[in-house]
Design an enzyme around this catalytic site. Sequence first.
Site, PDB file in Angstrom:
ATOM      1  N   LEU A 178      43.085  21.705  60.583  1.00 60.37           N
ATOM      2  CA  LEU A 178      42.065  22.723  60.750  1.00 60.37           C
ATOM      3  C   LEU A 178      42.323  23.574  61.988  1.00 60.37           C
ATOM      4  O   LEU A 178      42.619  23.052  63.059  1.00 60.37           O
ATOM      5  CB  LEU A 178      40.681  22.089  60.856  1.00 60.37           C
ATOM      6  CG  LEU A 178      40.152  21.417  59.593  1.00 60.37           C
ATOM      7  CD1 LEU A 178      38.837  20.712  59.895  1.00 60.37           C
ATOM      8  CD2 LEU A 178      39.977  22.431  58.467  1.00 60.37           C
ATOM      9  N   GLU A 354      62.633  38.144  73.487  1.00 60.79           N
ATOM     10  CA  GLU A 354      62.074  38.458  74.801  1.00 60.79           C
ATOM     11  C   GLU A 354      60.964  37.504  75.237  1.00 60.79           C
ATOM     12  O   GLU A 354      60.781  37.256  76.432  1.00 60.79           O
ATOM     13  CB  GLU A 354      61.559  39.898  74.825  1.00 60.79           C
ATOM     14  CG  GLU A 354      62.650  40.949  74.861  1.00 60.79           C
ATOM     15  CD  GLU A 354      63.222  41.280  73.487  1.00 60.79           C
ATOM     16  OE1 GLU A 354      64.205  42.037  73.408  1.00 60.79           O
ATOM     17  OE2 GLU A 354      62.665  40.779  72.484  1.00 60.79           O
ATOM     18  N   PHE A 379      61.583  46.779  76.057  1.00 64.36           N
ATOM     19  CA  PHE A 379      61.518  45.520  75.322  1.00 64.36           C
ATOM     20  C   PHE A 379      60.675  44.466  76.031  1.00 64.36           C
ATOM     21  O   PHE A 379      60.223  43.509  75.406  1.00 64.36           O
ATOM     22  CB  PHE A 379      62.926  44.986  75.064  1.00 64.36           C
ATOM     23  CG  PHE A 379      63.825  45.955  74.325  1.00 64.36           C
ATOM     24  CD1 PHE A 379      63.285  46.978  73.560  1.00 64.36           C
ATOM     25  CD2 PHE A 379      65.194  45.849  74.411  1.00 64.36           C
ATOM     26  CE1 PHE A 379      64.104  47.882  72.887  1.00 64.36           C
ATOM     27  CE2 PHE A 379      66.026  46.740  73.742  1.00 64.36           C
ATOM     28  CZ  PHE A 379      65.484  47.753  72.974  1.00 64.36           C
TER      29      PHE A 379
END
Length: 611
Positions: A178, A354, A379
Amino acid sequence: MDYDNLRELGQQLRVDAVRAADAAGSGHPTSSMSAADLMAVLLARHLHYDFGEPARPGNDHLVFSKGHASPLLYALYKAGGAVTDEELLTFRAEGSRLEGHPTPQLPWVDVATGSLGQGLPVGVGIALAGKHLDRLPYRVWVLCGDSEMAEGSMWEAFEHAGHERLDNLTAVIDVNRLGQRGPTRHEWDLDAYAHRIRSFGWHTVEVDGHDVAAVDEAYAEARSTALRPTAIIARTRKGRGVQAVEDREGAHGKPLPDAAEAIAELGGRRDLAVDVAPPPDVRAPHRAHEDLVLPHYETGDSVATRDAYGAALTALGAARGDVVALDGEVSDSTRSRAFAKDHPDRFFECYIAEQQLVAAGVGMQARGWTPFVSTFAAFLTRAHDFVRMAAVSRASLNFAGSHAGVAIGEDGPSQMGLEDLAMFRAVHDSTVLYPCDANQTARLMSAMTDRPGVNYLRTSRGATPVIYGPEERFQVGGSTVLRSSDADQVTLIGAGVTLHEALAAADRLAEEDIAARVIDLYSVKPVDAETLHTAADATGRFVTVEDHRPEGGLGDAVLEAFTDGRRAPRVARLAVRNLPASAGAERQLAIAGIDAEAIVGAARRLLAAGD
């Protein structure tokens, strides 16, 4: 402890998690209860740790990637004798060390967790340090939740750890079925997790997470597995042991409805104490410090600041044995390849991942290393949440973002860092530096190396003129006034690429008998408010120019220096407001309206507007 006592310890951890959340009126007891048996066995039979000396080099490292299960972690600390029962019941209270999600305010916590998908990547960084830097036999144990297995960063971590054969790393996955609002993607399909994880080169063990004997055997198997990390994939039940919440939706993130009844159902309070096994008596490696000899550049030469970054990083590596470099498969472009050539044992290739790149740096600094993390400025935005959480972790590490702004030229907007200054300025207690030439770059790198917190250095792709001599010094929080006179009518403020455009604009304005002050605002955060105040008093007019979006960058840093109630100057803000396309570097600056001509025009308009 024998298995009967281990079961009792598991129940104690559940009871204490319930008590802590009940005292706080909030928290995640059911998420803690599912993993209680897993952690009981780990604490009593497999963890090697000295709670009295958390910096001991041989200590294992336990990271709760599912940081919301903090009541379980704090219950573990109580069982291990690190916190008292009285402190346990201060959970989530103002001023308590036991925060809602773990932070290094506690000396036994390496990094802050709670933003899911981060603990395992950071654990990879700690394990890399253990294997390749510390070269010590400690193990890294990471408790993961099944919900966070949907995060891409987890799979970056699985692949990187498998590639590096990190057999000192064990991921313990609490598959309680869950999530926050209902079932997880794979629920109790342990094979679905195991198949994927094995494909990344991991050893996997599927186990009933409430069978303490089976869990004990799984940990022993993990410790004896060579050349592969191990994932223990444990089927558990959320809210285990309390019928009102066990495997029931709608109980996540809430205290139990009747804590007293739940504690009675769990068998009542216990006070078992665990004599945690001590770590081996080992020493941390010696990290030599020698005199730093930075690279020198001649004024008048043209050198890219990214080239100076690579050279200065290599020099820092030669002088300091604690400096390490990490890159995201662009070291040819960021120039960290120079460090890799001279110091290959302290260079880490993280490939185009990254989030794992930043997380590895966070893990390494937790072990006392000084990381420099480099990739394209654009990036780094992919890893913003990891940078944000690094600040929460009180981490000290350095970032270098290359290929900043439209000045990179023909590569186009996908490669242009235009939001990075805003991103790093928004991080708590960060430092943001933007050098304009090679000597300044080298000096600022030296200044940021021992600076605590998140430090960011922005570098440029193209060559820029060297305007400072190698003897110049630059303070974090400072600036340099390059042109100044008593007759100044306007102040031009730039950094990096735009500083050179501001100097060219000042020369053109001088031909029109307009005196312009020029400030190199290389420290974008903290900003040199005093110099800005002096310039405002002298000229009353500012032109700020930045190779960055107008939101959150240099212009905003300048204006924030006038939020103390003093009268602000009239300001013309030049920034990249267009959507760039491919073009040469000079044309990019012109199209964006941040070149010398645009600065001259802005200065004229300010003067024409009068006071």
